[in-house]
Design a protein around this motif. Structure first.
Motif, PDB file in Angstrom:
ATOM      1  N   GLN A  48      50.219  44.218  25.216  1.00  0.00           N
ATOM      2  CA  GLN A  48      49.036  43.863  26.003  1.00  0.00           C
ATOM      3  C   GLN A  48      49.384  42.812  27.054  1.00  0.00           C
ATOM      4  OE1 GLN A  48      45.683  42.322  23.787  1.00  0.00           O
ATOM      5  NE2 GLN A  48      44.244  42.693  25.469  1.00  0.00           N
ATOM      6  N   ALA A  51      51.078  44.562  29.937  1.00  0.00           N
ATOM      7  CA  ALA A  51      50.133  45.281  30.785  1.00  0.00           C
ATOM      8  C   ALA A  51      49.355  44.326  31.690  1.00  0.00           C
ATOM      9  CB  ALA A  51      49.165  46.091  29.917  1.00  0.00           C
ATOM     10  N   LEU A  55      49.354  43.661  36.060  1.00  0.00           N
ATOM     11  CA  LEU A  55      48.155  43.586  36.897  1.00  0.00           C
ATOM     12  C   LEU A  55      48.037  42.245  37.618  1.00  0.00           C
ATOM     13  CD1 LEU A  55      45.563  45.237  34.481  1.00  0.00           C
ATOM     14  CD2 LEU A  55      46.512  46.239  36.571  1.00  0.00           C
ATOM     15  N   GLN A 133      44.079  42.295  40.754  1.00  0.00           N
ATOM     16  CA  GLN A 133      43.480  43.605  40.484  1.00  0.00           C
ATOM     17  C   GLN A 133      42.396  43.380  39.427  1.00  0.00           C
ATOM     18  OE1 GLN A 133      46.407  47.015  40.372  1.00  0.00           O
ATOM     19  NE2 GLN A 133      47.871  45.321  40.212  1.00  0.00           N
ATOM     20  N   ALA A 135      39.303  44.275  38.811  1.00  0.00           N
ATOM     21  CA  ALA A 135      38.535  45.339  38.149  1.00  0.00           C
ATOM     22  C   ALA A 135      39.348  45.956  37.017  1.00  0.00           C
ATOM     23  CB  ALA A 135      38.127  46.404  39.167  1.00  0.00           C
ATOM     24  N   GLU A 136      40.622  46.237  37.300  1.00  0.00           N
ATOM     25  CA  GLU A 136      41.495  46.808  36.277  1.00  0.00           C
ATOM     26  C   GLU A 136      41.748  45.800  35.150  1.00  0.00           C
ATOM     27  OE1 GLU A 136      42.336  48.808  40.192  1.00  0.00           O
ATOM     28  OE2 GLU A 136      42.017  46.755  39.493  1.00  0.00           O
ATOM     29  N   PHE A 137      41.883  44.541  35.521  1.00  0.00           N
ATOM     30  CA  PHE A 137      42.098  43.481  34.538  1.00  0.00           C
ATOM     31  C   PHE A 137      40.892  43.370  33.614  1.00  0.00           C
ATOM     32  CE2 PHE A 137      43.179  39.372  32.825  1.00  0.00           C
ATOM     33  CZ  PHE A 137      44.552  39.268  32.978  1.00  0.00           C
ATOM     34  N   ASP A 139      38.744  45.693  32.958  1.00  0.00           N
ATOM     35  CA  ASP A 139      38.692  46.896  32.124  1.00  0.00           C
ATOM     36  C   ASP A 139      39.638  46.781  30.935  1.00  0.00           C
ATOM     37  OD1 ASP A 139      36.787  48.059  33.733  1.00  0.00           O
ATOM     38  OD2 ASP A 139      38.211  49.311  34.841  1.00  0.00           O
ATOM     39  N   GLN A 140      40.830  46.221  31.173  1.00  0.00           N
ATOM     40  CA  GLN A 140      41.800  46.055  30.092  1.00  0.00           C
ATOM     41  C   GLN A 140      41.223  45.201  28.961  1.00  0.00           C
ATOM     42  OE1 GLN A 140      45.091  46.730  29.263  1.00  0.00           O
ATOM     43  NE2 GLN A 140      45.549  48.130  30.945  1.00  0.00           N
ATOM     44  N   LYS A 142      37.987  44.868  28.406  1.00  0.00           N
ATOM     45  CA  LYS A 142      36.663  45.393  28.026  1.00  0.00           C
ATOM     46  C   LYS A 142      35.541  44.372  28.293  1.00  0.00           C
ATOM     47  CE  LYS A 142      38.142  48.726  24.492  1.00  0.00           C
ATOM     48  NZ  LYS A 142      39.527  48.852  24.852  1.00  0.00           N
ATOM     49  N   TYR A 148      33.378  37.685  34.063  1.00  0.00           N
ATOM     50  CA  TYR A 148      34.529  37.956  34.918  1.00  0.00           C
ATOM     51  C   TYR A 148      35.682  37.014  34.583  1.00  0.00           C
ATOM     52  CZ  TYR A 148      34.303  33.991  38.268  1.00  0.00           C
ATOM     53  OH  TYR A 148      34.354  32.755  38.874  1.00  0.00           O
ATOM     54  N   HIS A 226      38.498  41.529  47.868  1.00  0.00           N
ATOM     55  CA  HIS A 226      37.686  42.410  47.023  1.00  0.00           C
ATOM     56  C   HIS A 226      36.768  41.632  46.085  1.00  0.00           C
ATOM     57  CE1 HIS A 226      41.529  41.571  44.872  1.00  0.00           C
ATOM     58  NE2 HIS A 226      40.699  41.314  43.881  1.00  0.00           N
TER      59      HIS A 226
END
Length: 239
Positions: A48, A51, A55, A133, A135-137, A139-140, A142, A148, A226
């Protein structure tokens, strides 16, 4: 007064007891109206961390540290617990003011935690790259709406002894009564000289740019534009 960022760690692991103390120390920081509008995600699993590191700009110390803490501004909890009591009253949980409150709460708690970790002989470094990143972070991890990731914090036993980076002169940040424009600019000019010398020594006598030059380069870069759309998409700053 002895704080420095640690970007290299030994294999010695932070214990669960140490982690709990660090978080509890963070919780004792000041919080606006006792809202405690933050949460912390502790990541120690190597896969984890790998990953998340990818990001956040492939910063190796995220993988190498014992535990990676992700400090989150969290209005989700407040929204959920307050709704049952509000009946027909409108909620302003999505206001810009509440966004500021949650962001400041998380930052205050994190700094308390950082000092607690350093008092144990541990080292830390903040990681703003979690927003590269985001949004991806999110999501990882949850993360639900109204939560945020503000920044990460690597925590572990130091495997380096970096020097202490000089700060602006006190006169550059402390004003008496009113803001003193002349004073702040004079202090910044003096800091340019100190910073240039510090960087020259640190780089092994290579020519170094002044602090103001680094700052001009930073402001000329369109970094993380962003963020506004992401935050509003997550339910923040709707008014």
């Amino acid at each position: 007064m002895n704080h420095r960022s640690i970007r290299k760690y030994t294999n010695q692991q932070v214990t669960e007891e140490q982690l709990n103390t660090i978080i509890e120390a963070g919780q004792m920081a000041s919080t606006s109206s006792n809202v405690q509008a933050y949460s912390v995600i502790a990541v120690s699993d190597p896969d984890q961390k790998r990953a998340l590191s990818a990001l956040a700009g492939n910063q190796a110390y995220i993988e190498e540290c014992s535990v990676f803490l992700v400090w989150c501004a969290d209005l989700y909890r407040l929204k959920q617990v307050s709704e049952v009591h509000m009946e027909e009253q409108p909620s302003y949980v999505d206001s810009t003011e509440n966004f500021i409150v949650a962001t400041v709460d998380a930052a205050l708690a994190a700094q308390n935690a950082a000092i607690a970790a350093e008092s144990m002989g541990l080292g830390i470094v903040y990681i703003g790259g979690v927003r590269n990143q985001i949004a991806e972070f999110a999501d990882q991890l949850k993360l639900p709406d109204l939560v945020y990731p503000l920044f990460g914090m690597c925590v572990g036993y130091p495997d380096q002894e970096p020097g202490i980076r000089p700060r602006l002169p006190r006169s550059g940040v402390l004003h008496k009564g009113t803001y003193n424009v002349k004073q702040t600019l004079e202090a910044a000019a003096n800091y340019d000289k100190v910073y240039t010398e510090y960087m020259r020594v640190r780089s092994g006598d290579k020519p170094a740019a002044a602090w103001s030059q680094f700052m001009s380069k930073r402001l000329a870069e369109p970094v993380r534009l962003h963020m506004k759309d992401f935050l509003q998409g997550k339910g923040f700053m709707k008014r």
